[in-house]
Design a protein around this motif. Sequence first.
Motif, PDB file in Angstrom:
ATOM      1  N   GLN A  34     -15.073 -39.023  21.330  1.00 11.22           N
ATOM      2  CA  GLN A  34     -15.631 -37.691  21.550  1.00 11.22           C
ATOM      3  C   GLN A  34     -16.958 -37.781  22.305  1.00 11.22           C
ATOM      4  O   GLN A  34     -17.217 -37.021  23.239  1.00 11.22           O
ATOM      5  CB  GLN A  34     -15.823 -36.992  20.203  1.00 11.22           C
ATOM      6  N   TRP A  35     -17.814 -38.713  21.899  1.00  9.50           N
ATOM      7  CA  TRP A  35     -19.098 -38.911  22.565  1.00  9.50           C
ATOM      8  C   TRP A  35     -18.893 -39.322  24.029  1.00  9.50           C
ATOM      9  O   TRP A  35     -19.529 -38.771  24.933  1.00  9.50           O
ATOM     10  CB  TRP A  35     -19.902 -39.960  21.802  1.00  9.50           C
ATOM     11  N   SER A  38     -17.605 -36.413  26.106  1.00  5.11           N
ATOM     12  CA  SER A  38     -18.644 -35.424  26.407  1.00  5.11           C
ATOM     13  C   SER A  38     -19.509 -35.870  27.584  1.00  5.11           C
ATOM     14  O   SER A  38     -20.032 -35.043  28.320  1.00  5.11           O
ATOM     15  CB  SER A  38     -19.514 -35.158  25.178  1.00  5.11           C
ATOM     16  N   LYS A  39     -19.636 -37.170  27.775  1.00 10.04           N
ATOM     17  CA  LYS A  39     -20.441 -37.694  28.889  1.00 10.04           C
ATOM     18  C   LYS A  39     -19.643 -37.807  30.193  1.00 10.04           C
ATOM     19  O   LYS A  39     -20.174 -37.601  31.272  1.00 10.04           O
ATOM     20  CB  LYS A  39     -21.005 -39.069  28.531  1.00 10.04           C
ATOM     21  N   HIS A  41     -16.137 -36.573  30.697  1.00 11.46           N
ATOM     22  CA  HIS A  41     -15.128 -35.519  30.903  1.00 11.46           C
ATOM     23  C   HIS A  41     -13.814 -36.094  31.455  1.00 11.46           C
ATOM     24  O   HIS A  41     -13.394 -35.789  32.557  1.00 11.46           O
ATOM     25  CB  HIS A  41     -15.674 -34.429  31.828  1.00 11.46           C
TER      26      HIS A  41
END
Length: 104
Positions: A34-35, A38-39, A41
Amino acid sequence: MRHFAFELKKKNYQVVYVDYEHNENLGSFFQQVQWLHSKHHFAEIHITKPGEYRLLKDFQTWQKKLGTSVILHEDHRFIASAEFSTMGKKQKKFGDGVFLPRNA
């Protein structure tokens, strides 16, 4: 896994390898992905199906949670696939063969 990551880097793949004890380890596969998502895409996330049922069920929820395509691939490093476990469901015993008593 670090050796595999090294081999991929040598082939010019972009690899993010987070060691178990690294300070950027967030504690779970999902939190880590997830992290990263988020960075960066990601358009798609490809994962090898794990041998552990709990992890498989977790991975199957990621597409909805992340809002991106998550593709699960069979792990061809094992001799038997997950379908192997259903082969002997109707049998009382499942083994190498059928052994009948000898007439003495």
